[in-house]
Design an enzyme around this catalytic site. Structure first.
Site, PDB file in Angstrom:
ATOM      1  N   ASN A  18       0.808  -1.222   0.000  1.00  0.00           N
ATOM      2  CA  ASN A  18       0.000   0.000   0.000  1.00  0.00           C
ATOM      3  C   ASN A  18       0.843   1.274   0.000  1.00  0.00           C
ATOM      4  O   ASN A  18       0.322   2.364  -0.231  1.00  0.00           O
ATOM      5  CB  ASN A  18      -0.973  -0.022   1.182  1.00  0.00           C
ATOM      6  CG  ASN A  18      -2.051  -1.080   0.984  1.00  0.00           C
ATOM      7  OD1 ASN A  18      -2.210  -1.608  -0.118  1.00  0.00           O
ATOM      8  ND2 ASN A  18      -2.769  -1.409   2.042  1.00  0.00           N
ATOM      9  N   CYS A 111     -10.801  -5.220  -3.636  1.00  0.00           N
ATOM     10  CA  CYS A 111     -11.436  -6.245  -2.807  1.00  0.00           C
ATOM     11  C   CYS A 111     -12.871  -5.865  -2.473  1.00  0.00           C
ATOM     12  O   CYS A 111     -13.170  -4.694  -2.219  1.00  0.00           O
ATOM     13  CB  CYS A 111     -10.646  -6.423  -1.515  1.00  0.00           C
ATOM     14  SG  CYS A 111      -9.098  -7.291  -1.776  1.00  0.00           S
ATOM     15  N   PRO A 117     -16.857   3.813  -2.519  1.00  0.00           N
ATOM     16  CA  PRO A 117     -17.060   4.904  -3.466  1.00  0.00           C
ATOM     17  C   PRO A 117     -15.786   5.735  -3.640  1.00  0.00           C
ATOM     18  O   PRO A 117     -14.828   5.593  -2.875  1.00  0.00           O
ATOM     19  CB  PRO A 117     -18.161   5.735  -2.803  1.00  0.00           C
ATOM     20  CG  PRO A 117     -18.081   5.433  -1.354  1.00  0.00           C
ATOM     21  CD  PRO A 117     -17.511   4.054  -1.228  1.00  0.00           C
ATOM     22  N   ASP A 119     -16.243   9.177  -4.122  1.00  0.00           N
ATOM     23  CA  ASP A 119     -16.808  10.525  -4.104  1.00  0.00           C
ATOM     24  C   ASP A 119     -15.858  11.562  -3.495  1.00  0.00           C
ATOM     25  O   ASP A 119     -15.814  12.704  -3.945  1.00  0.00           O
ATOM     26  CB  ASP A 119     -18.160  10.525  -3.361  1.00  0.00           C
ATOM     27  CG  ASP A 119     -18.058   9.962  -1.954  1.00  0.00           C
ATOM     28  OD1 ASP A 119     -17.321   8.977  -1.769  1.00  0.00           O
ATOM     29  OD2 ASP A 119     -18.698  10.507  -1.043  1.00  0.00           O
TER      30      ASP A 119
HETATM   31  C1  EPZ Z   1      -6.635   1.792   1.632  1.00  0.00           C
HETATM   32  O1  EPZ Z   1      -7.784   1.646   0.808  1.00  0.00           O
HETATM   33  C2  EPZ Z   1      -5.930   0.452   1.587  1.00  0.00           C
HETATM   34  N1  EPZ Z   1      -5.576   0.171   0.209  1.00  0.00           N
HETATM   35  C3  EPZ Z   1      -6.837  -0.632   2.138  1.00  0.00           C
HETATM   36  O2  EPZ Z   1      -6.126  -1.850   2.160  1.00  0.00           O
HETATM   37  C4  EPZ Z   1      -7.239  -0.264   3.568  1.00  0.00           C
HETATM   38  O3  EPZ Z   1      -8.167  -1.203   4.049  1.00  0.00           O
HETATM   39  C5  EPZ Z   1      -7.865   1.136   3.591  1.00  0.00           C
HETATM   40  O4  EPZ Z   1      -6.972   2.104   2.980  1.00  0.00           O
HETATM   41  C6  EPZ Z   1      -8.168   1.624   5.006  1.00  0.00           C
HETATM   42  O5  EPZ Z   1      -7.001   1.628   5.762  1.00  0.00           O
HETATM   43  C7  EPZ Z   1      -4.495   0.722  -0.336  1.00  0.00           C
HETATM   44  O6  EPZ Z   1      -3.781   1.504   0.283  1.00  0.00           O
HETATM   45  C8  EPZ Z   1      -4.147   0.331  -1.718  1.00  0.00           C
HETATM   46  P1  EPZ Z   1     -10.147   4.485   2.156  1.00  0.00           P
HETATM   47  P2  EPZ Z   1      -8.623   2.905   0.364  1.00  0.00           P
HETATM   48  O7  EPZ Z   1     -10.376   5.378   0.979  1.00  0.00           O
HETATM   49  O8  EPZ Z   1      -7.721   4.048   0.133  1.00  0.00           O
HETATM   50  C9  EPZ Z   1     -14.820   5.334   2.482  1.00  0.00           C
HETATM   51  C10 EPZ Z   1      -5.646  -4.059   1.557  1.00  0.00           C
HETATM   52  O9  EPZ Z   1      -6.143  -5.155   1.927  1.00  0.00           O
HETATM   53  N2  EPZ Z   1     -14.618   6.215   1.309  1.00  0.00           N
HETATM   54  O10 EPZ Z   1      -9.404   5.024   3.314  1.00  0.00           O
HETATM   55  O11 EPZ Z   1      -9.496   2.461  -0.728  1.00  0.00           O
HETATM   56  C11 EPZ Z   1     -14.735   3.871   2.061  1.00  0.00           C
HETATM   57  O12 EPZ Z   1     -15.952   3.417   1.546  1.00  0.00           O
HETATM   58  C12 EPZ Z   1      -6.540  -2.885   1.258  1.00  0.00           C
HETATM   59  O13 EPZ Z   1      -4.431  -3.891   1.409  1.00  0.00           O
HETATM   60  C13 EPZ Z   1     -15.667   7.008   0.862  1.00  0.00           C
HETATM   61  O14 EPZ Z   1     -16.759   6.995   1.429  1.00  0.00           O
HETATM   62  O15 EPZ Z   1      -9.475   3.131   1.679  1.00  0.00           O
HETATM   63  C14 EPZ Z   1     -14.326   3.187   3.353  1.00  0.00           C
HETATM   64  O16 EPZ Z   1     -15.452   2.910   4.128  1.00  0.00           O
HETATM   65  C15 EPZ Z   1      -7.982  -3.251   1.344  1.00  0.00           C
HETATM   66  N3  EPZ Z   1     -15.472   7.793  -0.237  1.00  0.00           N
HETATM   67  C16 EPZ Z   1     -13.477   4.236   4.043  1.00  0.00           C
HETATM   68  O17 EPZ Z   1     -13.752   5.487   3.394  1.00  0.00           O
HETATM   69  C17 EPZ Z   1     -14.284   7.839  -0.890  1.00  0.00           C
HETATM   70  O18 EPZ Z   1     -14.155   8.593  -1.878  1.00  0.00           O
HETATM   71  C18 EPZ Z   1     -11.977   3.976   3.972  1.00  0.00           C
HETATM   72  O19 EPZ Z   1     -11.556   3.936   2.621  1.00  0.00           O
HETATM   73  C19 EPZ Z   1     -13.224   7.041  -0.424  1.00  0.00           C
HETATM   74  C20 EPZ Z   1     -13.414   6.233   0.686  1.00  0.00           C
END
Ligand code: EPZ
Length: 411
Positions: A18, A111, A117, A119
């Site tokens: 990551n 995954c 989303p 957004d």
């Molecule tokens: C990163 O994903 C990691 N992936 C994930 O690891 C990790 O679980 C996650 O951060 C949380 O720590 C990478 O770094 C490649 P987020 P990311 O945007 O960036 C909501 C693994 O197994 N959200 O922080 O996609 C979303 O729905 C992976 O290595 C919005 O609502 O996570 C979630 O509930 C899986 N709108 C929360 O935020 C948005 O535009 C956290 O998502 C973006 C996110």
């Protein structure tokens, strides 16, 4: 794989997935050659390189050294067939916009761990004066000039923070991002951008002030160890009597939270110069845990924690606060005769009961790794199918476990 009675030996901890994915995206901000050391040889990295190649970027990954040559990079749309293979494809949006002021990119995959989303990514970009349309699952983005702005993220999304930091490099003037994520991956990305010549203040806090700079220089980067892979093995050690070493961990700052939880579960961790000595009696102490944004306990280790808590007598629980549907592990663990119930965002684990080996299915990366950990605790043999999910993030979990004496093999 077979039940394990004792874990002994060394595991070399791979470079962080990551961290390296956004760093690979950031190489697009320079016009030169970047060398990334300690790059994990995993599926998500291979796909990220394929995406860069669509932009006429040359990439070469050999022996954990990734060379990225952006000297002849050329604008092109990124096809959904590739972007749909991983979540991090969306991280190319920021650097592509910063470089070419337009982007056409298929929606990201990743995954299936709940609604994911984008957004916040898009809202931040629109505040920077980017015009965005969604057409048949393709994001069409364009801007005449990217404008400095002040934007407060409604949730500290890791990916949105990374994307907006990179997009801000193409802005004339200052961008202020409030409520940003503070995960180690953000700090590493910011430090990498500083070495490329970017101006960023507030690194490690929840407010970042970024000054756009057109001319960034391509730079090399030495990737940090993968804190989630290290955490997987730290927690695993609680479930089986262990005397193992995790090699390649020079600084424990990023995993203090995980070491703390491993300690509560019954693991003793001692830091040496570049490795951790990890010991346990295999008797797991139960408890109630909650995932959260950094520095709280990472959601990515939630499935592994659930597996390990099956070894603790009595009731334990794990509450998920980051994703809305990340208990995919539970149904598979039930096939191993685990007694777990899900109450909304909380999994209640009735542990200390005998687990029986069976065939189970990996449905996402960390859930798959957690099934491997559960397999160590099951009587008889456990077979895990769909392991391509695990390979997206763990270079070779079979090799790692064989190195500590586990009877496990690919079939
Ligand atoms: C990163 O994903 C990691 N992936 C994930 O690891 C990790 O679980 C996650 O951060 C949380 O720590 C990478 O770094 C490649 P987020 P990311 O945007 O960036 C909501 C693994 O197994 N959200 O922080 O996609 C979303 O729905 C992976 O290595 C919005 O609502 O996570 C979630 O509930 C899986 N709108 C929360 O935020 C948005 O535009 C956290 O998502 C973006 C996110």
């Amino acid at each position: 794989m077979k039940k394990a009675d004792f874990l002994k030996g060394n595991i070399e901890i791979q470079g962080s997935k990551n961290t390296v994915l956004p760093i690979i995206a950031a190489t697009l901000l320079g016009s030169g050659i970047s060398v990334i050391y300690n790059c994990p040889m995993i599926e998500d990295v291979f796909v990220m390189c394929e995406l860069l190649e669509c932009l006429n970027v040359k990439t070469k990954l050999e022996n954990h050294v990734l060379t990225v040559d952006t000297r002849e990079a050329d604008y092109a749309p990124l096809p959904s067939e590739l972007t749909g293979k991983l979540r991090s494809s969306v991280l190319l949006l920021g650097p592509i916009l910063a470089r070419w002021k337009k982007a056409e990119i298929g929606m990201p995959g990743g995954c299936a761990i709940g609604l994911r989303p984008v957004d916040i990514h898009l809202e931040g970009l629109m505040k920077m004066n980017v015009d965005i349309k969604l057409h048949h699952d393709v994001l069409m983005c364009e801007t005449y000039y990217m404008q400095g702005t002040e934007y407060h993220l409604k949730f500290p999304s890791v990916g949105a923070t990374e994307n907006l930091i990179m997009a801000a490099m193409g802005v004339k003037g200052r961008t202020i991002l409030r409520g940003v994520a503070k995960e180690p991956e953000i700090i590493e990305l910011c430090n990498y951008l500083l070495s490329m010549g970017a101006l960023i203040e507030g690194i490690g806090t929840d407010v970042l002030v970024i000054k756009g700079t057109a001319a960034l220089e391509s730079c090399d980067y030495c990737n940090v160890y993968d804190r989630i892979v290290a955490g997987t093995y730290l927690l695993m050690a609680a479930a089986v009597p262990s005397d193992i070493r995790l090699i390649g961990i020079e600084d424990i700052h990023y995993i203090k939270n995980i070491i703390h939880v491993a300690g509560l579960l019954g693991v003793t961790v001692v830091k040496f110069e570049n490795y951790l000595s990890v010991q346990s009696s295999g008797k797991v102490t139960g408890g109630d845990y909650i995932t959260g944004i950094y520095p709280e306990f990472p959601t990515d280790l939630q499935p592994v924690l659930i597996s390990v808590l099956l070894g603790a007598e009595g009731h334990s629980s794990v509450t998920e606060t980051v994703f809305d549907n990340r208990f995919g592990i539970v149904g598979e663990l039930q096939k191993l005769e685990a007694d777990i119930e899900v109450l909304g965002q909380k999994a209640v684990i009735h542990g200390g009961k005998r687990l029986q080996g069976h065939t189970v299915k990996a449905k996402d990366l960390r859930q798959g790794a957690a099934l491997v950990v559960a397999g160590l605790m099951c009587k008889g043999y456990t077979t895990i199918t769909n392991i391509s999910y695990i390979k997206r993030g763990y270079e070779d979990i079979v090799r790692d476990l064989q190195n500590v004496g586990v009877k496990i093999t690919y079939i």
